[in-house]
Write a protein that holds these residues in place. Sequence first.
Motif, short mmCIF file in Angstrom:
data_model
loop_
_atom_site.label_atom_id
_atom_site.label_comp_id
_atom_site.label_asym_id
_atom_site.label_seq_id
_atom_site.Cartn_x
_atom_site.Cartn_y
_atom_site.Cartn_z
N LYS A 104 -10.31 -20.40 3.75
CA LYS A 104 -9.23 -19.58 4.33
C LYS A 104 -8.64 -20.29 5.54
N ALA A 119 -0.19 -13.57 8.23
CA ALA A 119 -0.72 -12.80 9.37
C ALA A 119 -1.21 -13.75 10.46
N VAL A 142 -8.88 -7.55 10.52
CA VAL A 142 -9.27 -8.11 9.22
C VAL A 142 -10.19 -9.31 9.45
N LYS A 144 -12.38 -12.28 7.50
CA LYS A 144 -12.53 -12.93 6.19
C LYS A 144 -13.55 -14.05 6.26
N VAL A 154 -13.67 -10.03 2.29
CA VAL A 154 -12.72 -9.51 3.28
C VAL A 154 -13.21 -8.14 3.75
N ILE A 156 -12.39 -4.90 6.57
CA ILE A 156 -11.35 -4.37 7.46
C ILE A 156 -11.97 -3.29 8.36
N GLU A 186 -7.96 -11.88 11.35
CA GLU A 186 -6.51 -11.75 11.20
C GLU A 186 -6.00 -10.43 11.73
N GLU A 187 -4.73 -10.40 12.09
CA GLU A 187 -4.09 -9.12 12.40
C GLU A 187 -3.99 -8.31 11.10
N TYR A 188 -4.05 -7.00 11.23
CA TYR A 188 -3.97 -6.10 10.08
C TYR A 188 -2.51 -5.83 9.77
N LEU A 189 -2.11 -6.14 8.55
CA LEU A 189 -0.72 -5.92 8.14
C LEU A 189 -0.68 -4.72 7.20
N GLU A 193 1.62 -4.60 -1.80
CA GLU A 193 1.21 -5.96 -2.15
C GLU A 193 1.85 -6.39 -3.47
N LYS A 215 -6.86 -3.15 -5.82
CA LYS A 215 -8.14 -3.79 -5.50
C LYS A 215 -9.26 -2.81 -5.16
N MET A 274 2.39 -9.67 0.80
CA MET A 274 2.57 -8.30 1.28
C MET A 274 3.97 -8.18 1.86
N ILE A 283 -0.72 -13.19 2.03
CA ILE A 283 -2.05 -12.68 2.37
C ILE A 283 -3.09 -13.71 1.96
N GLU A 284 -2.87 -14.33 0.82
CA GLU A 284 -3.80 -15.39 0.39
C GLU A 284 -3.16 -16.24 -0.70
P1 AMP Z 1 -7.75 -11.49 0.08
O1 AMP Z 1 -9.04 -11.78 -0.61
O2 AMP Z 1 -7.43 -12.39 1.23
O3 AMP Z 1 -6.60 -11.26 -0.88
O4 AMP Z 1 -7.92 -10.02 0.67
C1 AMP Z 1 -8.28 -8.94 -0.16
C2 AMP Z 1 -7.45 -7.74 0.20
O5 AMP Z 1 -7.68 -7.40 1.57
C3 AMP Z 1 -5.95 -7.96 0.09
O6 AMP Z 1 -5.46 -7.79 -1.21
C4 AMP Z 1 -5.44 -6.91 1.03
O7 AMP Z 1 -5.42 -5.65 0.41
C5 AMP Z 1 -6.48 -6.89 2.13
N1 AMP Z 1 -6.05 -7.77 3.23
C6 AMP Z 1 -6.27 -9.10 3.36
N2 AMP Z 1 -5.70 -9.58 4.48
C7 AMP Z 1 -5.09 -8.54 5.08
C8 AMP Z 1 -4.32 -8.36 6.27
N3 AMP Z 1 -4.09 -9.39 7.11
N4 AMP Z 1 -3.87 -7.12 6.56
C9 AMP Z 1 -4.13 -6.07 5.74
N5 AMP Z 1 -4.84 -6.15 4.61
C10 AMP Z 1 -5.32 -7.38 4.28
#
Ligand code: AMP
Length: 425
Positions: A104, A119, A142, A144, A154, A156, A186-189, A193, A215, A274, A283-284
């Motif tokens: 990441k 983010a 967030v 990770k 991940v 939250i 990370e900041e929460y967004l 999605e 998810k 997002m 986001i990824e």
């Molecule tokens: P990822 O494995 O990075 O896709 O994260 C899994 C899930 O966590 C994502 O599909 C989002 O729903 C949530 N997520 C990841 N990063 C953020 C973020 N910065 N803000 C809010 N939700 C996040």
Amino acid sequence: MKLSIIGSGGREYAIAQKLLADNPQLELHILPGNAAMEDFAYIHPEITAEDITGVREFCQKEKIDFCVVTPDNPLVLGMVDALEEVGIPCFGPRRAGAMLEGSKSFAKEFMMRHGIPTAKYQHFTDFSAALEYARNSSYPLVIKADGLALGKGVAIPDSFTAAEEVLRDFMLGQKFGESSRQVVIEEYLTGPEISVLSFCDGKTIKPLVSSMDHKRIYDGDKGPNTGGMGVIAPNPVFSTAVAQEFQEKIMLPTLAGLQAEHIDFRGCLYFGLMLTASGLKVIEYNARFGDPETQVVLPLLRGNLLEIFQAVARGELEKVKVESTAQHAACVVMAAAGYPGPVEKGQEITYPPEILPYLVFAGVKRSAAGTLLSNGGRVINVLGYGDSLTAALNKAYENVEKVKFGSCQFRRDIGKRALEIEAGK
Ligand code: AMP
Ligand code: GLY
């Protein structure tokens, strides 16, 4: 032609089905594969997806012409590099490209270097520093795991106390081993999605139809994150304007970044996006097909998947068309009770034979008597198609009603948010 696919889940089942629909004469070997794939391919349960030497020896011995490496682990371990070394052409990025998913912090730094919106974040290798940062942060936050964690890395947390527990588990307790010794905070967004899968050959990038994954385990997006409980395509959030923003600010700068860093990415590049109040953000990245996104995206893909795979491997993607039909597709994941935690396995699965074309099998095995049994968390993906999202969802849920296995669980609201968005709510 002899082709191998590495993996064993619903995604690999869907890839195999599309390849065979376009090329019925293909001889398919799936390593390790699952029992339901025996209907159309050779499976090799003795060779795991992470066994680079085993896969390479198998492909050499069987004179495999082309290999599709799908899951994240073997890609990050360098399976494509190892196969190419012995002259086996592959669909899938080499290790260097797979790091967009495998770390990441690498992905975030890459986005920073190339001005790709994402983010705000900090990368921590030291527990006390991470804890200090969390103490001074606003919530939710967030956290990770830096490395691969089966889609579960991940968290939250909504308070400092909860964040402290996550950081202890991840960094000190090494909940995901080496993968979680380092973290990205990370900041929460907020916002809807969007998943966009694309084909990339290092020079050209072509997106497939957009989709929306679900998810969380429970209806209303409640409960822990899972590998994905259902998906619809196309994603109504991905309007022409949003698609334009994606191309200009994210997709093309990502390709330019890869080229600038001499990363010759040949495979499926997955953008997890997002749509926030301040625009579209990444986001990824994943360096592979999404699961369950693949199950809805490939049936909508026009054209021959094998030709696309080969064009990507040769660096000739520019020459092939990547287009989707105007249909809609929906997929509901039927999981074993307890998922994403420990589950009971070995429950008998039954369904009327006429719905087989709408079933994608993931965690399954066969009993000695030959009946199909559950053998994992996400067991079956049930599909529906139609001229509208409503029609596709109705069909998928009609099919779900016909599948029976012990104590299964599934979400009853797949596509609900997408329908509200379509209706302008
Ligand atoms: P990822 O494995 O990075 O896709 O994260 C899994 C899930 O966590 C994502 O599909 C989002 O729903 C949530 N997520 C990841 N990063 C953020 C973020 N910065 N803000 C809010 N939700 C996040
Ligand atoms: N569906 C999310 C993923 O494949 O990572």
